[in-house]
Design an enzyme around this catalytic site. Sequence first.
Site: not given
Length: 285
Positions: A231, A265
């Site tokens: 991210k 995740r």
Amino acid sequence: MAKDTFLNRKITLNIKGELFDLSTPCVMGILNLTPDSFFGESRISSTDAALKRVETCLLEGARFIDLGAYSSRPGAADVSTDEELKRIIPVIEAIVREFPQARLSIDTFRSRVAAESIHAGAHLINDISGGMLDKEMFNTVAGLGVPYILMHMKGTPQDMQNAPEYSHVGLDVIGYFAQKINELKALGVQDIILDPGFGFAKTLDHNYQLLNYMQNLDIFGLPVLTGISRKSMIYKLLGTKAEDALNGTTVINTIALLKGTSILRVHDVRAAMECIQLVGKMQTS
């Protein structure tokens, strides 16, 4: 010692009658069925490619596969419910046929997509909006009797990064979870997983303040999922891009494990499994 810190946390999920053990952290592999996911290499455009991705994730050690057919990156285009279903249902059905052992999480904020996905063979719901974008979601999850991943977010994917503000991001997230958990439990939802929502309605500083505060989520005694894979909180800080953010992802995943995360995740299953193995060895030595 760190291994003793989270002993009161719920460590099992009821997944369609199967008790799923979370006493050891595990990995959730990401399967993006969207043309515009922020990490280009993760985009899957065919059922065959999806099956290959699932096979790789399972071979590398993933215990969950998270399927998403609606891009939730900041500023992503909206897609209709029908289009989301068109993308996701055939893939669920194919995975269930080819890999019946796979435990499938459905990344959606829409109750209709959640219900149809579970009926097609999926096992749990991963809702980025915490029920805020579809008021029927909580009732739907309660009726389905499946585990629910409750994530923190403000706004929508289209506007969530428009100057988000908090008085104290960690305390605000805890307050949000307290309210939502009460609502879910009042409906009879037993299996709740908390996701603090890194990158969703949070600035770079908010993300790291929340990471620093993350161990306090243990107050709820529920499993925690961390989704920081590649991210912008990593690559923007380092001045790189998503394609170069695996090392940074590994560092943050390691910190998250030390703070009590139960599920990572990720796009890169093998690397996350190595994090779990190394941290586990330290905590049991």
